[in-house]
Design an enzyme around this catalytic site. Structure first.
Site, PDB file in Angstrom:
ATOM      1  N   VAL A 120       2.197  -4.272  13.707  1.00  0.00           N
ATOM      2  CA  VAL A 120       3.084  -4.231  12.551  1.00  0.00           C
ATOM      3  C   VAL A 120       2.277  -4.675  11.342  1.00  0.00           C
ATOM      4  CG1 VAL A 120       5.172  -5.146  11.491  1.00  0.00           C
ATOM      5  CG2 VAL A 120       5.135  -4.647  13.941  1.00  0.00           C
ATOM      6  N   LYS A 121       2.304  -3.864  10.283  1.00  0.00           N
ATOM      7  CA  LYS A 121       1.529  -4.175   9.081  1.00  0.00           C
ATOM      8  C   LYS A 121       2.368  -5.021   8.125  1.00  0.00           C
ATOM      9  CE  LYS A 121      -1.280  -1.012   7.300  1.00  0.00           C
ATOM     10  NZ  LYS A 121      -1.765   0.286   6.775  1.00  0.00           N
ATOM     11  N   ILE A 122       1.787  -6.146   7.728  1.00  0.00           N
ATOM     12  CA  ILE A 122       2.413  -7.049   6.761  1.00  0.00           C
ATOM     13  C   ILE A 122       1.449  -7.227   5.600  1.00  0.00           C
ATOM     14  CG2 ILE A 122       3.211  -9.408   6.348  1.00  0.00           C
ATOM     15  CD1 ILE A 122       4.047  -9.553   9.255  1.00  0.00           C
ATOM     16  N   VAL A 182       2.094   0.382  11.917  1.00  0.00           N
ATOM     17  CA  VAL A 182       3.223   0.851  11.113  1.00  0.00           C
ATOM     18  C   VAL A 182       3.621  -0.283  10.173  1.00  0.00           C
ATOM     19  CG1 VAL A 182       4.956   0.167  12.832  1.00  0.00           C
ATOM     20  CG2 VAL A 182       5.515   1.902  11.118  1.00  0.00           C
ATOM     21  N   SER A 186      -1.326   3.798   9.501  1.00  0.00           N
ATOM     22  CA  SER A 186      -0.432   4.589   8.668  1.00  0.00           C
ATOM     23  C   SER A 186       0.093   3.703   7.547  1.00  0.00           C
ATOM     24  CB  SER A 186       0.740   5.134   9.494  1.00  0.00           C
ATOM     25  OG  SER A 186       1.582   4.070   9.928  1.00  0.00           O
TER      26      SER A 186
END
Length: 380
Positions: free
Chosen positions: A138-140, A107, A43
């Site tokens: 977790v998207k970075i 996310v 997402s």
């Protein structure tokens, strides 16, 4: 069994869904995608903007959150994490069955933090702790400022999806951050994993624009080739970095490779085949995250064959020729990174603006309803 199952079973590539909508969680559509062979989900702010501004699926929860005194921005994150929780539940069986290889849901941290290392790290930790699920990524953003945050998260035993990658040099930096993080992480490494999301179609869009501006026959003949070639060369870097004594020492501690993930794989140019960025990037230890329309296209007429490392010399030759005719691929990557960050920030800002308008509308409705009830009581 579908071709998505075949893609994983026979070629080692995990097809993920690049979309999320609340009605898909509620009506079982997401679970049906999993049954058809989807093994993960991504997402981003643009996806949530589209979902939350279409229909009234979120109104009930949003109204309740506002009534509890929550700000619009905090309510947004509650809406997001509710959807993420539903997706995590739908993908949990895949996570268990695959021994933690797949079944992930991603996310993204607030895109406004992409140039701020400390704030990105704090936000990433907070999301990881708040959700606290083994199949969360977790998207970075893979910006220069994001690299230390990626290393720190990995060192803390947290799993990360590195997003917005456009250059081979930055991809090598991202792998290094992951490896250093693993080396700093204490104990068993088997619970830590990661993916590095290489954005594909946007590269062709920008490079093709520059090739057309150059306008020579040599330049024009190269259109539509750069993105696939860059992905294929990236796969060579992946194989080189995740081999040899350094990697073997980490592997002995349970470490998992940071798989390359092909993102932005819907074709933007209608002249190109709609499954181009799937068909030409198939191979072991990779992920391809596809919008639902591209998944449908691949199910209908995608070509199953190991292609990502079929001819690495030709892939490198394509990049060399693109450079030779005058396209600076590092400049392309820099521009696309800036545009990607800006696009996500704009989606986030637009969504908060839209939710604020929705909050005003819902409040007006509540006031009108209260006035109606008062009026009815006065007439009794």
């Amino acid at each position: 069994m579908s071709s998505l199952h075949d893609l994983y079973r026979d070629y080692g590539q995990s097809p993920w869904l690049d979309n999320l909508r609340r009605d898909w969680i509620n009506n079982g559509e997401l679970s049906r995608w999993v049954e058809r062979g989807v093994r993960g989900l991504t997402s981003n702010p643009s996806i949530f903007q589209k979902a939350m501004t279409s229909g009234d699926e979120y109104d009930e929860q949003f109204s309740r959150l506002l009534a509890d005194g929550m700000s619009v921005a905090d309510a947004y994150w509650e809406l997001v994490l509710t959807d993420i929780g539903g997706a995590l539940d739908a993908l949990a069986p895949v996570h268990e069955e695959s021994d933690g290889i797949d079944g992930f849901v991603s996310v993204e941290v607030d895109p406004k933090l992409a140039r701020d290392t400390d704030s990105t790290l704090a936000a990433a930790r907070a999301l990881n702790q708040r959700v606290d699920r083994s199949n969360l990524y977790v998207k970075i953003p893979g910006t220069a400022e994001g690299l230390p945050a990626i290393q720190s998260m990995t060192a803390e035993g947290r799993s990360v999806n590195v997003t917005l990658l456009f250059s081979l040099s930055r991809y090598a930096d991202v792998i290094e951050a992951y490896l250093c993080g693993l080396e700093e992480c204490e104990g068993d490494l088997s619970a830590v994993s990661g993916v590095a999301s290489f954005f594909i179609s946007r590269t062709d869009t920008e490079v093709d624009r520059r090739l057309e501006a150059i306008g020579t026959p040599e330049a024009l003949a190269l259109r539509g080739q750069t993105a696939v070639a860059q992905g294929q060369v990236a796969y060579q870097i992946f194989n080189q970095k995740f081999s040899g004594p350094r990697w073997e020492a980490l592997e002995a501690r349970g470490a998992r490779v940071q798989r390359p993930l092909w993102a932005s794989t819907s074709t933007k140019n209608p002249a190109y085949p709609d499954t181009l960025y799937v068909d030409q990037l198939i191979g072991p230890d990779t992920v391809n995250t596809l919008p639902d329309a591209t998944l449908e296209a691949f199910l209908d007429h995608g070509e199953l064959a190991r292609t990502v490392d079929a001819d690495p010399a030709t892939a490198q030759a394509v990049l060399d020729r693109v450079t030779d005719v005058g396209v600076d691929l590092e400049a392309v990557a820099h521009r696309l990174e800036d545009e990607g960050v800006s696009a996500f920030v704009k989606s986030f800002d637009d969504l908060i603006e839209s939710l604020t308008a929705t909050a005003d509308r819902l409040m007006e409705g509540q006031v009108a309803e209260a006035q109606r009830r008062d009026h009815l009581k006065g007439n009794q």
